[in-house]
Design an enzyme around this catalytic site. Structure first.
Site, PDB file in Angstrom:
ATOM      1  N   MET A   1       0.805  -1.219   0.000  1.00 13.25           N
ATOM      2  CA  MET A   1       0.000   0.000   0.000  1.00 13.25           C
ATOM      3  C   MET A   1       0.836   1.267   0.000  1.00 13.25           C
ATOM      4  O   MET A   1       0.322   2.335  -0.318  1.00 13.25           O
ATOM      5  CB  MET A   1      -0.903   0.003   1.231  1.00 13.25           C
ATOM      6  CG  MET A   1      -1.979  -1.075   1.208  1.00 13.25           C
ATOM      7  SD  MET A   1      -2.772  -1.277   2.819  1.00 13.25           S
ATOM      8  CE  MET A   1      -3.456   0.355   3.071  1.00 13.25           C
ATOM      9  N   GLY A   2       2.109   1.193   0.396  1.00 14.01           N
ATOM     10  CA  GLY A   2       2.871   2.425   0.471  1.00 14.01           C
ATOM     11  C   GLY A   2       4.337   2.208   0.757  1.00 14.01           C
ATOM     12  O   GLY A   2       4.815   1.082   0.857  1.00 14.01           O
TER      13      GLY A   2
ATOM     14  N   VAL B   1       7.714   2.994   3.276  1.00 12.65           N
ATOM     15  CA  VAL B   1       8.048   3.128   4.690  1.00 12.65           C
ATOM     16  C   VAL B   1       9.387   3.842   4.801  1.00 12.65           C
ATOM     17  O   VAL B   1      10.364   3.451   4.153  1.00 12.65           O
ATOM     18  CB  VAL B   1       8.110   1.757   5.388  1.00 12.65           C
ATOM     19  CG1 VAL B   1       8.388   1.937   6.878  1.00 12.65           C
ATOM     20  CG2 VAL B   1       6.808   0.990   5.184  1.00 12.65           C
TER      21      VAL B   1
ATOM     22  N   ASP C   1      -1.339 -11.813   8.694  1.00 14.95           N
ATOM     23  CA  ASP C   1      -0.196 -11.828   7.774  1.00 14.95           C
ATOM     24  C   ASP C   1       1.107 -11.963   8.557  1.00 14.95           C
ATOM     25  O   ASP C   1       2.078 -11.249   8.312  1.00 14.95           O
ATOM     26  CB  ASP C   1      -0.168 -10.556   6.920  1.00 14.95           C
ATOM     27  CG  ASP C   1       0.728 -10.707   5.683  1.00 14.95           C
ATOM     28  OD1 ASP C   1       1.007 -11.857   5.283  1.00 14.95           O
ATOM     29  OD2 ASP C   1       1.143  -9.683   5.130  1.00 14.95           O
TER      30      ASP C   1
END
Length: 741
Positions: free
Chosen positions: A25-26, A28, A136
């Site tokens: 999603m993005g 870090v 997860d």
């Protein structure tokens, strides 16, 4: 990793100082507050921030992480899910991930498991008490701190009592090797017991270097998770019995965290006296690997491949699945097994690695830094950014989509020139350049200009002066051609009405000969062993005919051979014979891999064919013939070495690369390298298949459709990532920090 040119420098009052990695999603980053406190800052990708489902998932992650508090989780410090680019800051945990720990040092000894297993059980207890299911738990989501493990990344977690899921119909979220059966059959029923199953799979992986249900594809792995018993070879005694209970198919048959903590405390031995538990999982130096084998195989050079465009497109489709919508990420054990069954180890034998170029440094630059002075990418351009390069005499000549040809000093990473061949008034996102080769100081380039619909409007082959980048000559080629090629001082192009292949001098651009091609055939231009070839195919209903032309570069004449009549790839030349590898016409479902069935060697003088059926049905993308060995690599990172004469398997080894590109073998013929789109490189011993090392990622994986390749600058490696990062590696020390170019 250092910040890239386009990275933000601050968010929410936190100064960003480094890249830590990428998630689905993005990005870090490592950040620092005004008071000096270090945090890990996750920022959602811009394209996902506009998606209400992804934005809701990020809110869910923040809520879940905030609910969890314990010694073995990373606490949320700050967040803004409503920002233009939503972000979250959590406690910064210095230390590598468990995945990197296993990758660098191999599987753990059973005594080393105690602090890890008990720490993770305590983390799950705190997570579940907060009413959250992680969903997860995998080695990449466990950080190894000085005082024990930390569980991170609650991106797909949810409240234990909630049966609502943000997953759309048909999507499976998680990492197959570590997922529970219920996550595959009905994710809405995945409760706390699902995390216990994942913990069991994770600990098996820590002991053996592989998951208990590993297979060559994530889909087969999922089938094994649901239907098969776990493979627990290498796990013995009381520990095995506990892990078998964790991996029970029925959630109700698995122990809870409290019971599991008591069981692990009973069966896992205490650390030796005087050795703190946490010291066992710190970051010691890598274990030395086995000595390199003696002997260098005979040398051959791998060619340019037939079918590359189709495979590149298929790889791009899989990349979308792995990083975007499907969210089903294949994961293999970080340990590898070759012919000897040896686990991954980094070798320090000095004789394996060739000397580095004088003055070499581990530099890194990016495509966006390369494209300057009027040739920058068009605003909002998010297409393929991976440059393709040709090394020559200490220089690196690079080109790509929305990039103009450049010469880069391969030793320092400094850009020496960039050519201004862009057509006037054409935006950067509408041209594509490809490097064909370098001949006596002349750089051969193919330039394609596309229309707004993505179709070719104009195409030409150009020669540039290697010293200055100025244009020496250019000639138009057909926009519907399958590409031009350079070999042995000539270029082969398809010009005019397409009834002939034009052979031109690379230096002057003058025509040496025009070779007629069969009517009704589509022709692909190839090069191998510095020799040009033309492969022409017709695909009429009910028939498949192929003609293969061997071109004499000196006189431009050609000899036509009848090559194999089935779907196949021309992979190069061995012992003077052309080598083809036939593939099943039916591709592997949901994978860019093909199934290869037969090797055919052809005498280029007589046309005589010698078929050799493969004793196994090898899977992989584009095969590589190098130094007398044929290499297949699957999209899940399984590498197989095969004899091109008999088809017999020489060795097989696992890597953790996702959709690796073509294999590259060093000049000594001792080491084979493969790279993934994130810039991770795997090095394997060519004789045994032993995995010597895997480097860390340099970028997030983007949907480029390209197959990454490792190039050589004497003893140094050079490669590009899918987001346009271009960098070099010292193969003896692959994780040395780069110097920005």
């Amino acid at each position: 990793m250092p910040l890239y040119k386009g990275d933000p420098r601050s968010v929410g009052g936190y100064k960003l100082v480094d890249r830590l990695g990428a998630g689905g999603m993005g990005m870090v980053y490592r950040g620092r507050s005004r008071s000096g406190r270090e945090v890990a800052v996750k920022i959602v990708h811009a394209e996902y921030a506009q998606d209400p489902v992804f934005r809701a998932r990020f809110r869910q992650e923040i809520e879940a992480a905030r609910r969890v508090s314990g010694a073995f989780t990373a606490a949320v410090v700050d967040a803004d899910p409503e920002a233009e680019l939503p972000w979250m800051a959590t406690q910064y945990v210095p230390g590598q991930s468990l995945a990197a720990r296993i990758r660098d040092q191999g599987p753990l000894r059973v005594p080393e498991l105690r602090p890890l297993a008990l720490g993770l059980v305590e983390a799950l207890r705190d997570i579940h008490r907060a009413g959250v299911v992680h969903r997860d738990l995998k080695p990449a989501n466990v950080l190894m701190a000085e005082d024990g493990p930390r569980v991170i990344d609650f991106g797909i977690s949810r409240a234990a009592e909630s049966h609502h899921t943000l997953t759309e119909t048909g999507q499976v979220i998680g990492t197959p090797t570590f997922m529970s059966p219920e996550q595959f059959t009905d994710a809405r029923t995945a409760g706390p017991a699902s995390d216990i199953f994942s913990l069991g799979a994770l600990l098996v992986y820590c002991i053996t270097g592989r998951g208990p249900f590993d297979a060559d594809s994530p889909y087969l792995t999922g089938y094994r998770v649901v239907h098969n018993q776990p493979a627990l070879d290498g796990v013995t005694g009381s520990v095995r019995a506990v892990l078998e209970r964790c991996l029970a198919k029925e959630p109700g048959d698995r122990p809870g965290p409290d019971e599991l903590a008591r069981e692990f405390a009973r069966v896992l031995p205490e650390p030796s006296p005087g050795e703190p538990e946490t010291m066992r999982l710190r970051l010691p130096s890598a274990r030395p690997g086995p000595p390199p084998p003696a002997g260098d195989p005979a040398a051959t050079r791998h060619p340019r491949w037939r079918g590359t465009r189709v495979l590149m497109a298929a790889a791009g489709v899989l990349a979308v699945a792995l990083t975007g919508c499907l969210l089903l990420v294949p994961s293999r054990g970080d340990g590898a097994t070759g012919a000897t069954g040896a686990t991954q180890a980094r070798t320090t034998a000095p004789s394996r690695w060739a000397p580095l170029p004088p003055g070499w440094k581990p530099w890194q630059t990016t495509a966006s830094a390369i494209a300057e002075k009027g040739v920058r990418k068009a605003p909002g351009y998010e297409g393929n950014r991976e440059p393709a390069c040709v090394p020559d005499d200490g220089a690196l000549y690079c080109a790509g989509s929305a990039l103009l040809p450049e010469r880069i000093d391969a030793t320092t990473g400094r850009t020496l020139w960039r050519s201004g061949i862009a057509p006037p008034g054409i935006p950067a996102d509408r041209y594509v350049t490809a490097l064909l080769g370098v001949h006596e100081g002349v750089v051969l380039v193919e330039l394609t200009v596309t229309g707004a619909d993505g179709k070719g409007e104009a195409q030409s082959v150009l020669a540039l002066d290697g010293t200055s980048g100025t244009r020496l000559w250019s000639h138009p080629v057909r926009t519907d051609s399958l590409g031009s090629v350079y070999a042995a001082g000539v270029t082969l192009t398809q010009e005019g009405d397409g009834t002939a292949v034009t052979v031109r001098s690379a230096r002057e651009g003058t025509v040496r000969r025009r070779i007629p091609v069969p009517a009704g055939y589509d022709c692909l231009l190839l090069a191998a062993e510095n020799r040009p070839y033309v492969e022409c195919m017709t695909q009429e209903e009910g028939s498949h005919s192929t003609k293969f032309l061997v071109v004499d570069p000196a006189g431009g004449t050609a000899r036509t051979l009848a090559s194999p009549a089935q779907s196949r790839s021309f992979v190069g030349v061995q012992d003077g014979r052309l080598v083809f590898v036939e593939a099943d016409d039916r591709p592997v479902a949901n994978s860019p891999d093909l199934i290869y069935t037969r090797i055919v060697r052809v005498d280029p003088d007589t046309g005589r064919r010698t078929p050799a059926p493969l004793p196994e049905r090898y899977r992989g993308g584009v095969p590589t013939l190098a130094h007398g060995t044929l290499y297949f690599a699957t999209s899940s990172g399984l590498v197989t070495a095969v004899s091109p004469a008999t088809g017999a398997r020489l060795w097989q080894s696992h890597t953790t690369l996702e959709t690796p590109g073509q294999a590259s073998v060093d000049q000594k013929g001792r080491t084979v390298y493969l790279a993934g789109g994130s810039g991770r490189v795997a090095a394997l011993d060519t004789a045994t298949g032993t995995l010597l090392w895997e480097s860390s990622a340099r970028a997030e994986v983007l949907d480029t459709g390209l197959l990454p390749t490792v190039w050589f600058n004497k003893g140094a490696l050079v490669l590009a990532t899918s987001d346009g990062t271009l960098f070099t590696l010292d193969p003896a020390h692959p994780d040395r920090k780069p110097v920005p170019g």
